[in-house]
Design a protein around this motif. Structure first.
Motif, mmCIF file in Angstrom:
data_model
loop_
_atom_site.group_PDB
_atom_site.id
_atom_site.type_symbol
_atom_site.label_atom_id
_atom_site.label_comp_id
_atom_site.label_asym_id
_atom_site.label_seq_id
_atom_site.Cartn_x
_atom_site.Cartn_y
_atom_site.Cartn_z
ATOM 1 N N ARG A 116 2.675 -3.683 -10.549
ATOM 2 C CA ARG A 116 1.646 -2.786 -11.064
ATOM 3 C C ARG A 116 0.265 -3.418 -10.957
ATOM 4 N N LEU A 117 0.172 -4.690 -11.359
ATOM 5 C CA LEU A 117 -1.116 -5.384 -11.291
ATOM 6 C C LEU A 117 -1.608 -5.513 -9.859
ATOM 7 N N THR A 118 -0.696 -5.780 -8.939
ATOM 8 C CA THR A 118 -1.067 -5.894 -7.527
ATOM 9 C C THR A 118 -1.665 -4.581 -7.027
ATOM 10 N N VAL A 119 -1.006 -3.482 -7.345
ATOM 11 C CA VAL A 119 -1.473 -2.161 -6.897
ATOM 12 C C VAL A 119 -2.835 -1.857 -7.511
ATOM 13 N N VAL A 120 -2.939 -2.016 -8.832
ATOM 14 C CA VAL A 120 -4.193 -1.701 -9.526
ATOM 15 C C VAL A 120 -5.327 -2.591 -9.034
ATOM 16 N N ASN A 121 -5.080 -3.887 -8.884
ATOM 17 C CA ASN A 121 -6.130 -4.801 -8.419
ATOM 18 C C ASN A 121 -6.582 -4.458 -7.006
ATOM 19 N N SER A 122 -5.646 -4.015 -6.154
ATOM 20 C CA SER A 122 -6.044 -3.663 -4.785
ATOM 21 C C SER A 122 -6.950 -2.432 -4.782
ATOM 22 N N VAL A 123 -6.755 -1.521 -5.732
ATOM 23 C CA VAL A 123 -7.600 -0.324 -5.808
ATOM 24 C C VAL A 123 -8.938 -0.659 -6.456
ATOM 25 N N ILE A 124 -8.897 -1.388 -7.557
ATOM 26 C CA ILE A 124 -10.126 -1.709 -8.284
ATOM 27 C C ILE A 124 -11.041 -2.617 -7.461
ATOM 28 N N SER A 125 -10.455 -3.554 -6.727
ATOM 29 C CA SER A 125 -11.268 -4.455 -5.909
ATOM 30 C C SER A 125 -11.908 -3.734 -4.729
ATOM 31 N N GLY A 126 -11.391 -2.550 -4.413
ATOM 32 C CA GLY A 126 -11.952 -1.774 -3.311
ATOM 33 C C GLY A 126 -11.311 -2.058 -1.971
ATOM 34 N N SER A 127 -10.314 -2.944 -1.943
ATOM 35 C CA SER A 127 -9.659 -3.240 -0.665
ATOM 36 C C SER A 127 -8.801 -2.072 -0.191
ATOM 37 N N LEU A 128 -8.344 -1.233 -1.131
ATOM 38 C CA LEU A 128 -7.573 -0.042 -0.775
ATOM 39 C C LEU A 128 -8.055 1.146 -1.602
ATOM 40 N N THR A 129 -8.044 2.329 -0.999
ATOM 41 C CA THR A 129 -8.285 3.538 -1.781
ATOM 42 C C THR A 129 -6.966 3.916 -2.443
ATOM 43 N N GLN A 130 -7.001 4.850 -3.363
ATOM 44 C CA GLN A 130 -5.759 5.266 -4.016
ATOM 45 C C GLN A 130 -4.784 5.852 -2.999
ATOM 46 N N GLY A 131 -5.308 6.591 -2.042
ATOM 47 C CA GLY A 131 -4.447 7.164 -0.995
ATOM 48 C C GLY A 131 -3.804 6.097 -0.126
ATOM 49 N N MET A 132 -4.622 5.103 0.254
ATOM 50 C CA MET A 132 -4.083 4.010 1.079
ATOM 51 C C MET A 132 -3.047 3.199 0.307
ATOM 52 N N GLY B 284 -1.184 4.324 -2.098
ATOM 53 C CA GLY B 284 0.002 5.176 -2.191
ATOM 54 C C GLY B 284 0.861 5.076 -0.946
ATOM 55 N N ALA B 285 0.205 5.078 0.209
ATOM 56 C CA ALA B 285 0.949 4.966 1.466
ATOM 57 C C ALA B 285 1.563 3.574 1.629
ATOM 58 N N ARG B 286 0.808 2.554 1.297
ATOM 59 C CA ARG B 286 1.305 1.191 1.480
ATOM 60 C C ARG B 286 2.478 0.882 0.550
ATOM 61 N N TYR B 287 2.350 1.298 -0.714
ATOM 62 C CA TYR B 287 3.379 0.940 -1.691
ATOM 63 C C TYR B 287 4.378 2.069 -1.948
ATOM 64 N N ASN B 288 4.260 3.150 -1.194
ATOM 65 C CA ASN B 288 5.171 4.286 -1.322
ATOM 66 C C ASN B 288 5.165 4.832 -2.748
ATOM 67 N N LEU B 289 3.966 5.063 -3.264
ATOM 68 C CA LEU B 289 3.792 5.600 -4.610
ATOM 69 C C LEU B 289 2.991 6.888 -4.537
ATOM 70 N N ASP B 290 3.202 7.742 -5.509
ATOM 71 C CA ASP B 290 2.420 8.958 -5.598
ATOM 72 C C ASP B 290 1.013 8.593 -6.081
ATOM 73 N N GLU B 291 0.014 9.285 -5.564
ATOM 74 C CA GLU B 291 -1.367 8.983 -5.957
ATOM 75 C C GLU B 291 -1.588 9.192 -7.449
ATOM 76 N N SER B 292 -0.884 10.153 -8.045
ATOM 77 C CA SER B 292 -1.051 10.395 -9.480
ATOM 78 C C SER B 292 -0.569 9.203 -10.293
ATOM 79 N N THR B 293 0.452 8.508 -9.812
ATOM 80 C CA THR B 293 0.933 7.310 -10.493
ATOM 81 C C THR B 293 -0.134 6.229 -10.442
ATOM 82 N N ILE B 294 -0.705 6.041 -9.273
ATOM 83 C CA ILE B 294 -1.751 5.026 -9.109
ATOM 84 C C ILE B 294 -2.959 5.377 -9.968
#
Length: 177
Positions: A65-81, A83-93
Motif C-alpha cells: 500500500r505504501l509503495t503504491v501511495v508513495n509512487s502516486v504522491i511523489s508524482g512518478s505515477l498517475t493514479q491510472g498508471m 492502477g495498470a502497473r499494480y493491477n488495482l482499480d483506480e478507486s482503490t488507489i
C-alpha cells in the motif's frame, strides 16, 4: 496447500528471466501449469507485484500500500498508471491516497477495512442442527413456507405458458385445414 507469496514471486521471476521452464517453475510450487501460465502472462503485462496483490481485497500488505501511495504522491505515477502497473482499480488507489493525505501512514494502514456494521449474517442450514431438534424443525418449516410461496408465484406463469402452447398448437392445426 497455500502457496507462499515469496515462492510464487521467485518462480515468476525465474520463468520471466528464462532460467527455467514454466512447467518446472509451476511444479516446484505445486501449482497447475495452466494457472501458472495465466499468472505469468499477467506478470509480463503488469509486473510481478501486480500478480502477487491482484484480486485479494483486504490482504494487501502494508508495504505494498505504501509503495503504491508513495509512487502516486511523489508524482512518478498517475493514479491510472499505478492502477495498470499494480493491477488495482483506480478507486482503490484514490481511496488509499485520500486516507494517506488525511491521516498519514497511520490512517492508511489502519486495520479496519470495508464498511462498518454492514456484514451479512450467515444463513442457517439444516445441516447445522440435529434432526428432530426444535431449531431444525423451525428452520425446515420456514424453508417449506418459502418454497410453497415460490411455487404459488410460479404457478400462474406455468399455466400461462401451457395455455400459450396449446393455443399455438391449435392455431397451427386449424390453419393447415
Amino acid at each position: 496447500m497455500k502457496i507462499k507469496e515469496e515462492d510464487l514471486e521467485r518462480e515468476l521471476k525465474i520463468a520471466l528471466s528464462g532460467k527455467d521452464s514454466q512447467r518446472g517453475c509451476s511444479e516446484r510450487i505445486g501449482m497447475g501449469l495452466s494457472k501458472f501460465k495465466k499468472l505469468l502472462r499477467r506478470a509480463r503485462i503488469h509486473g510481478v507485484d501486480a500478480v502477487l496483490h491482484s484480486n485479494m481485497p483486504g490482504s494487501y500488505t502494508d508495504e505494498f500500500r505504501l509503495t503504491v501511495v508513495n509512487s502516486v504522491i511523489s508524482g512518478s505515477l498517475t493514479q491510472g498508471m499505478a492502477g495498470a502497473r499494480y493491477n488495482l482499480d483506480e478507486s482503490t488507489i484514490r481511496s488509499w491516497v485520500k486516507k494517506y493525505q488525511e491521516g498519514g501512514e497511520e490512517l492508511l494502514l489502519e486495520a479496519g477495512r470495508g464498511r462498518r456494521g454492514m456484514g451479512r449474517k450467515k444463513k442457517p442450514k439444516l445441516e447445522d442442527y440435529e434432526p428432530g431438534s426444535i431449531e431444525y424443525l423451525r428452520l425446515e418449516n420456514e424453508l417449506l413456507k418459502r418454497e410453497n410461496l415460490l411455487l404459488k408465484k410460479a404457478l400462474p406463469l406455468v399455466q400461462e405458458k401451457i395455455r400459450n402452447r396449446s393455443r399455438a398448437k391449435s392455431g397451427t392445426s386449424s390453419s393447415e385445414n
